[in-house]
Design an enzyme around this catalytic site. Sequence first.
Site, PDB file in Angstrom:
ATOM      1  N   ASP A 100       7.999   9.256   1.502  1.00 22.27           N
ATOM      2  CA  ASP A 100       6.732   8.567   1.690  1.00 22.27           C
ATOM      3  C   ASP A 100       5.700   9.221   0.779  1.00 22.27           C
ATOM      4  O   ASP A 100       5.592  10.454   0.743  1.00 22.27           O
ATOM      5  CB  ASP A 100       6.276   8.667   3.154  1.00 22.27           C
ATOM      6  CG  ASP A 100       5.012   7.880   3.418  1.00 22.27           C
ATOM      7  OD1 ASP A 100       5.086   6.641   3.417  1.00 22.27           O
ATOM      8  OD2 ASP A 100       3.954   8.507   3.620  1.00 22.27           O
ATOM      9  N   ASN A 150      -4.849   3.278  -3.615  1.00 24.85           N
ATOM     10  CA  ASN A 150      -5.213   1.859  -3.710  1.00 24.85           C
ATOM     11  C   ASN A 150      -6.698   1.648  -3.473  1.00 24.85           C
ATOM     12  O   ASN A 150      -7.348   0.880  -4.196  1.00 24.85           O
ATOM     13  CB  ASN A 150      -4.404   1.038  -2.700  1.00 24.85           C
ATOM     14  CG  ASN A 150      -3.027   0.695  -3.186  1.00 24.85           C
ATOM     15  OD1 ASN A 150      -2.758   0.660  -4.384  1.00 24.85           O
ATOM     16  ND2 ASN A 150      -2.129   0.442  -2.258  1.00 24.85           N
ATOM     17  N   HIS A 208      -5.452  -1.669  -6.618  1.00 27.07           N
ATOM     18  CA  HIS A 208      -4.034  -1.966  -6.390  1.00 27.07           C
ATOM     19  C   HIS A 208      -3.215  -1.966  -7.682  1.00 27.07           C
ATOM     20  O   HIS A 208      -2.028  -1.638  -7.658  1.00 27.07           O
ATOM     21  CB  HIS A 208      -3.884  -3.290  -5.646  1.00 27.07           C
ATOM     22  CG  HIS A 208      -4.329  -3.197  -4.217  1.00 27.07           C
ATOM     23  ND1 HIS A 208      -3.480  -2.834  -3.207  1.00 27.07           N
ATOM     24  CD2 HIS A 208      -5.545  -3.383  -3.645  1.00 27.07           C
ATOM     25  CE1 HIS A 208      -4.136  -2.806  -2.068  1.00 27.07           C
ATOM     26  NE2 HIS A 208      -5.397  -3.134  -2.294  1.00 27.07           N
ATOM     27  N   ASP A 222       0.095   0.129  -8.106  1.00 26.70           N
ATOM     28  CA  ASP A 222       1.369  -0.386  -8.619  1.00 26.70           C
ATOM     29  C   ASP A 222       1.901   0.502  -9.741  1.00 26.70           C
ATOM     30  O   ASP A 222       3.117   0.738  -9.834  1.00 26.70           O
ATOM     31  CB  ASP A 222       1.202  -1.820  -9.126  1.00 26.70           C
ATOM     32  CG  ASP A 222       0.998  -2.825  -8.012  1.00 26.70           C
ATOM     33  OD1 ASP A 222       1.237  -2.489  -6.827  1.00 26.70           O
ATOM     34  OD2 ASP A 222       0.595  -3.967  -8.327  1.00 26.70           O
ATOM     35  N   GLU A 225       4.814   2.204   0.698  1.00 25.82           N
ATOM     36  CA  GLU A 225       4.940   3.377  -0.175  1.00 25.82           C
ATOM     37  C   GLU A 225       6.086   4.273   0.273  1.00 25.82           C
ATOM     38  O   GLU A 225       6.110   5.453  -0.022  1.00 25.82           O
ATOM     39  CB  GLU A 225       3.633   4.162  -0.231  1.00 25.82           C
ATOM     40  CG  GLU A 225       3.249   4.866   1.045  1.00 25.82           C
ATOM     41  CD  GLU A 225       2.443   4.016   2.033  1.00 25.82           C
ATOM     42  OE1 GLU A 225       1.985   4.591   3.015  1.00 25.82           O
ATOM     43  OE2 GLU A 225       2.280   2.804   1.831  1.00 25.82           O
TER      44      GLU A 225
END
Length: 127
Positions: free
Chosen positions: A3, A11, A16, A20, A46
């Site tokens: 994680d 983000n 975002h 990405d 994630e």
Amino acid sequence: MLDLDHFKQINDRFGHDKGDDVLAAVGAALLSCLRAGDFAGRFGGEEFLILLPDTGLDGAAHVAEKIRTTVAAISVPGVARDITASLGIADLLEHAGNATGLLREADRALYAAKAAGRNRAIIAGAS
């Protein structure tokens, strides 16, 4: 299981698109740490699931540490913050006996890694 630590903050702060970019960089980092027969895939937002066939706990711990340090070395343009990961390690035969149990135990170990301060790998039952 892996994680990304505090990924929502990436983000929220950088957008975002940059999130990405971080996910893509983590995917590349995972591939660089794994053998041809290993598997890594995105498991959720994630989170990533990593399978290491024919690998004992010592080997898995070694790979997890390699992944952790490789992720920590990621630098994404436009993301001015450290990228770290927490990992939970479980062995099918020692901790689970079936796929559902393996996921459960790896997830418990992952949450133990987060509770212990993040940016670390913990083996199931060791917390």
